[in-house]
Motif scaffolding. Structure first.
Motif, short mmCIF file in Angstrom:
data_model
loop_
_atom_site.label_atom_id
_atom_site.label_comp_id
_atom_site.label_asym_id
_atom_site.label_seq_id
_atom_site.Cartn_x
_atom_site.Cartn_y
_atom_site.Cartn_z
N ASP A 237 0.85 -1.13 0.07
CA ASP A 237 -0.07 0.03 0.10
C ASP A 237 0.96 1.12 0.22
N LEU A 238 1.11 1.95 -1.32
CA LEU A 238 1.90 3.16 -1.37
C LEU A 238 0.79 4.30 -1.54
N HIS A 239 -0.51 3.91 -1.35
CA HIS A 239 -1.63 4.98 -1.61
C HIS A 239 -2.01 5.77 -0.27
N GLY A 240 -1.74 5.33 0.77
CA GLY A 240 -2.40 5.90 1.92
C GLY A 240 -2.03 5.25 3.20
N ASN A 241 -2.57 5.90 4.32
CA ASN A 241 -2.61 5.29 5.64
C ASN A 241 -3.65 4.47 6.05
N GLY A 242 -4.47 4.01 5.18
CA GLY A 242 -5.82 3.18 5.49
C GLY A 242 -6.92 4.03 6.17
N PRO A 243 -8.00 3.00 6.43
CA PRO A 243 -8.16 1.56 6.14
C PRO A 243 -8.61 1.31 4.78
N PRO A 244 -9.27 2.34 3.81
CA PRO A 244 -9.76 1.98 2.64
C PRO A 244 -8.96 1.16 1.79
N SER A 245 -7.73 1.75 1.86
CA SER A 245 -6.76 1.26 0.83
C SER A 245 -6.23 -0.18 1.50
N HIS A 246 -6.23 -0.13 2.72
CA HIS A 246 -5.59 -1.80 3.33
C HIS A 246 -6.79 -2.55 2.81
N ARG A 247 -8.12 -2.10 3.00
CA ARG A 247 -9.28 -3.21 2.76
C ARG A 247 -9.28 -3.76 1.36
N LEU A 248 -8.99 -2.82 0.31
CA LEU A 248 -8.90 -2.92 -1.02
C LEU A 248 -8.04 -4.25 -1.20
N LEU A 249 -6.80 -4.01 -0.89
CA LEU A 249 -5.68 -4.79 -0.88
C LEU A 249 -6.13 -6.21 -0.23
N ALA A 250 -6.72 -6.09 1.07
CA ALA A 250 -6.71 -7.39 1.66
C ALA A 250 -7.79 -8.19 1.04
N ARG A 251 -8.87 -7.61 0.21
CA ARG A 251 -9.90 -8.24 -0.25
C ARG A 251 -9.19 -9.51 -1.33
N LEU A 252 -8.05 -9.05 -1.82
CA LEU A 252 -7.21 -9.95 -2.67
C LEU A 252 -6.46 -11.05 -2.16
N ARG A 253 -6.63 -11.13 -0.84
CA ARG A 253 -6.09 -12.00 -0.12
C ARG A 253 -4.59 -12.36 -0.33
N PRO A 254 -3.72 -11.41 -0.48
CA PRO A 254 -2.33 -11.75 -0.81
C PRO A 254 -1.51 -12.30 0.57
N GLN A 255 -0.63 -13.02 -0.09
CA GLN A 255 0.08 -13.58 1.25
C GLN A 255 0.72 -12.88 2.33
N ARG A 256 1.11 -11.65 1.76
CA ARG A 256 1.63 -10.62 2.64
C ARG A 256 1.15 -9.42 2.24
N LEU A 257 1.09 -8.19 3.46
CA LEU A 257 0.59 -6.98 2.85
C LEU A 257 1.42 -6.12 3.66
N LEU A 258 2.27 -4.92 2.97
CA LEU A 258 3.17 -4.25 3.54
C LEU A 258 2.25 -2.84 3.65
N ALA A 259 2.14 -2.20 4.88
CA ALA A 259 1.21 -0.97 4.91
C ALA A 259 1.57 -0.47 6.22
N PHE A 260 1.12 0.89 6.31
CA PHE A 260 1.24 1.46 7.70
C PHE A 260 0.10 1.20 8.60
N ALA A 261 0.31 1.40 9.87
CA ALA A 261 -0.65 0.75 10.68
C ALA A 261 -1.67 1.69 10.95
N HIS A 262 -2.88 1.27 11.39
CA HIS A 262 -3.91 2.02 11.74
C HIS A 262 -5.07 1.12 12.46
#
Length: 362
Positions: free
Chosen positions: A119-144
């Motif tokens: 997630d190089l878009h923002g601090n979440g949570p909308p961008s976090h959840r968008l990526l999480a819906r794809l069920r990646p093995q690993r998610l690199l993102a800022f905490a929220h």
């Protein structure tokens, strides 16, 4: 920033204070290559503008080095594909954009989940959840706090955009250099070699220096024998036309309508200097080591300014932050005078600055 739009989207007022720095398993799959697929994939979300993409180049290149065997897919606006390719870090663009630079509602991802999502878009949570819906093995993102499953580093609102994303990756053990900004020089020749490029537009009126002041700069430069050309985006025809009329510029020195990237890149790379607000063309000047004068307000250069180098000048009158999406010119920007811009250009107009070698830095 592309048009100063605050590309690191702070999607919620609370940036969070995440704890341990580790990648988050979201799918339960092992790290082994999935059966039936030849190449693992990294998906990076940065569905923003030109300046945002250029400010993210150091992070993209760090990911390229960290995952050399992966296909690196960048979710960004389709029109930025040539820029993404020029970075040398991106294998494929996944078109993604929303009005107002919001988080995309969906991503047109096909096939198995990404091995890594970033997630190089923002601090979440909308961008976090968008990526999480794809069920990646690993998610690199800022905490929220609203996405506690993302156990990343904390978000700092006052951080410079380039440093922000490099710090995110370093928190996950990926070395990233904020100074790794340069793009290769374009093959095409400049349509106006040696000209001073004036770009009066930006993403919002609050970031637009008055066109009358750009005209005063243009007139003074032309009186000194300098060629001056004007650029503008596809939706900035009226602004460009006003500047051209006030400055008495010939039609041959007008490059409006939103130049294709290769032509704009060639124009900037071959320019004597670029004068603009905090917008994409300022970042392009940095990428091509072209001397630049960037006018800041309402967002300070400490968050979006060029790297420290004699070839770049950031003009800014300190004061309270304004609205980067406001409808009237920000007061801090109004405090910058045409004489200040001309003095900054004079400071750039030295042999050392004009002919600084590409190896000398950003």
């Amino acid at each position: 920033m592309d048009g100063g739009e605050g590309g690191a989207r702070r999607e919620d007022a609370d940036g969070g204070e995440g704890g341990a720095r580790r990648e988050v398993a979201l799918s339960g799959e092992s790290g082994a290559r999935r059966e039936g697929r030849e190449r693992p994939r990294v998906l990076v979300l940065r569905a923003l503008g030109l300046g945002d993409l250029l400010a993210g180049v150091p992070a993209l290149r760090a990911l390229r080095r960290a995952y050399p065997g992966h296909e690196l897919v960048l979710a960004c606006p389709a029109e930025l594909t040539p820029v993404a390719v020029a970075t040398g870090a991106v294998d494929r663009v996944l078109p993604a954009a929303e009005p107002g630079r919001a988080v995309p509602r969906t991503l047109d991802w096909t096939g198995p989940p990404p091995d890594v999502a970033v997630d190089l878009h923002g601090n979440g949570p909308p961008s976090h959840r968008l990526l999480a819906r794809l069920r990646p093995q690993r998610l690199l993102a800022f905490a929220h706090p609203d996405t506690p499953e993302v156990d990343g580093p904390p978000w700092y609102a006052e951080e410079h955009e380039r440093d922000r994303w490099c710090r995110l990756l370093r928190a996950y053990g990926i070395d990233a250099d904020p100074a790794d900004l340069r793009l290769p020089r374009p093959d095409a020749p400049s349509p106006a070699p040696g000209a001073v490029v004036l770009h009066p537009g930006a993403g919002a009126p609050s970031r637009c220096w008055p066109v009358e002041r750009y005209a005063a700069v243009a007139e003074a430069l032309r009186a000194r024998g300098r060629r001056v050309v004007v650029t503008g985006g596809a939706d900035e025809a009226d602004l460009v036309a006003r500047l051209v009329k006030l400055a008495g510029l010939p039609d041959t020195d007008v490059y409006g309508g939103g130049l294709p990237h290769d032509r704009l890149s060639a124009l900037v790379a071959g320019a004597r200097a670029v004068v603009s607000g905090d917008t994409g063309i300022a970042h392009l000047a940095v990428a091509h080591a072209t001397p630049s004068v960037t006018l800041f307000g309402p967002v300070p250069p400490s968050r979006w300014g060029p790297p420290p180098h004699p070839r770049h000048r950031a003009l800014w009158h300190p004061g309270p932050d304004g609205d980067p999406h406001g409808r009237t010119t920000d007061p801090a920007l109004l405090r910058i005078t045409p004489d200040a811009v001309l003095d900054a250009l004079d400071a750039l107009d030295t042999p050392d600055t004009r002919h600084a070698a590409p190896e000398e830095g950003p």
